[in-house]
Scaffold this motif. Structure first.
Motif, PDB file in Angstrom:
ATOM      1  N   UNK A  88      -1.788  -0.139  -9.787  1.00 18.70           N
ATOM      2  CA  UNK A  88      -1.015  -0.019  -8.537  1.00 18.70           C
ATOM      3  C   UNK A  88      -1.786   0.611  -7.381  1.00 18.70           C
ATOM      4  N   UNK A  89      -2.775   1.420  -7.645  1.00 22.57           N
ATOM      5  CA  UNK A  89      -3.511   2.111  -6.593  1.00 22.57           C
ATOM      6  C   UNK A  89      -4.710   1.309  -6.078  1.00 22.57           C
ATOM      7  N   UNK A  90      -5.059   0.215  -6.739  1.00 21.63           N
ATOM      8  CA  UNK A  90      -6.271  -0.536  -6.412  1.00 21.63           C
ATOM      9  C   UNK A  90      -6.265  -1.079  -4.972  1.00 21.63           C
ATOM     10  N   UNK A  91      -5.170  -1.632  -4.525  1.00 21.45           N
ATOM     11  CA  UNK A  91      -5.123  -2.301  -3.216  1.00 21.45           C
ATOM     12  C   UNK A  91      -5.555  -1.378  -2.082  1.00 21.45           C
ATOM     13  N   UNK A  92      -5.134  -0.129  -2.137  1.00 25.13           N
ATOM     14  CA  UNK A  92      -5.505   0.819  -1.077  1.00 25.13           C
ATOM     15  C   UNK A  92      -7.017   1.045  -1.042  1.00 25.13           C
ATOM     16  N   UNK A  93      -7.626   1.171  -2.200  1.00 19.96           N
ATOM     17  CA  UNK A  93      -9.076   1.386  -2.247  1.00 19.96           C
ATOM     18  C   UNK A  93      -9.838   0.118  -1.854  1.00 19.96           C
ATOM     19  N   UNK A  94      -9.314  -1.025  -2.224  1.00 17.41           N
ATOM     20  CA  UNK A  94      -9.939  -2.291  -1.822  1.00 17.41           C
ATOM     21  C   UNK A  94      -9.885  -2.446  -0.305  1.00 17.41           C
ATOM     22  N   UNK A  95      -8.759  -2.071   0.294  1.00 14.54           N
ATOM     23  CA  UNK A  95      -8.619  -2.138   1.757  1.00 14.54           C
ATOM     24  C   UNK A  95      -9.634  -1.213   2.433  1.00 14.54           C
ATOM     25  N   UNK A  96      -9.748   0.013   1.936  1.00 16.71           N
ATOM     26  CA  UNK A  96     -10.703   0.963   2.504  1.00 16.71           C
ATOM     27  C   UNK A  96     -12.139   0.488   2.279  1.00 16.71           C
TER      28      UNK A  96
END
Length: 175
Positions: A51-59
């Motif tokens: 669930x937390x992957x998308x935020x790190x991918x965006x950054x």
């Protein structure tokens, strides 16, 4: 490499060179350990279902769009991701038999390295010896997978010898 007929691919040193958290840590011939792999090389994609992957991918995409690499921001992002990953699945992974075997087989360098990292002032104090062993275990498995893939392609993946180590390195102080 395989597609153009190459039979060997040599990689430069991939050892952890982190010493002060600045861009100077990007120099590959100032290793903190002759055995530890650099955390910056961990591929986050295998955890893209978390669930937390998308935020790190965006950054990460924002950093990739910059005209030149921001090493310090990239390292902060990598460790933020590793913190989230460890919080999510670290406890279950460090209980696994293969993790314990990795730690046992590599205790001669992994224990002093993990202890050194956990006590280093440049790292967040919440990061324990287990955290750094967890990161090295993930990097080890990733490199094993890459090695297996290259073997299937009949290409030899050759490493480089870490001849340049920091005088303050774990390896110099331990061995």
């Amino acid at each position: 490499a395989s597609g153009v007929g190459m039979k060997f691919l040599q990689i430069l040193p991939v050892n952890d060179t982190t010493s002060d958290g600045s861009w100077r840590d990007s120099y590959p011939y100032n290793a903190r350990s002759v055995f530890a792999l650099h955390p910056i090389y961990l591929d986050p994609v295998p955890w893209s279902d978390k669930p937390f992957y998308a935020e790190y991918a965006r950054r990460g995409a924002q950093l990739e769009a910059l005209p030149e690499m921001d090493y310090e921001a990239t390292m902060r992002l990598k460790f933020d991701f590793l913190d989230a990953l460890y919080a999510h699945c670290g406890r279950s992974i460090i209980r696994r038999k293969d993790f314990r075997k990795f730690c046992s087989d590599n205790a001669y360098w992994l224990s002093p390295y993990s202890r050194s990292c956990a006590s280093a002032t440049l790292y967040d104090r919440r990061r324990t010896e287990h955290f750094f062993a967890f990161v090295q275990y993930l990097l080890h498995r990733q490199l094993q997978d890459v090695h297996r893939h290259f073997r299937q392609l009949r290409v030899v993946l050759k490493g480089d010898i870490p001849i340049g180590v920091s005088p303050d390195s774990v390896s110099v102080r331990t061995f």
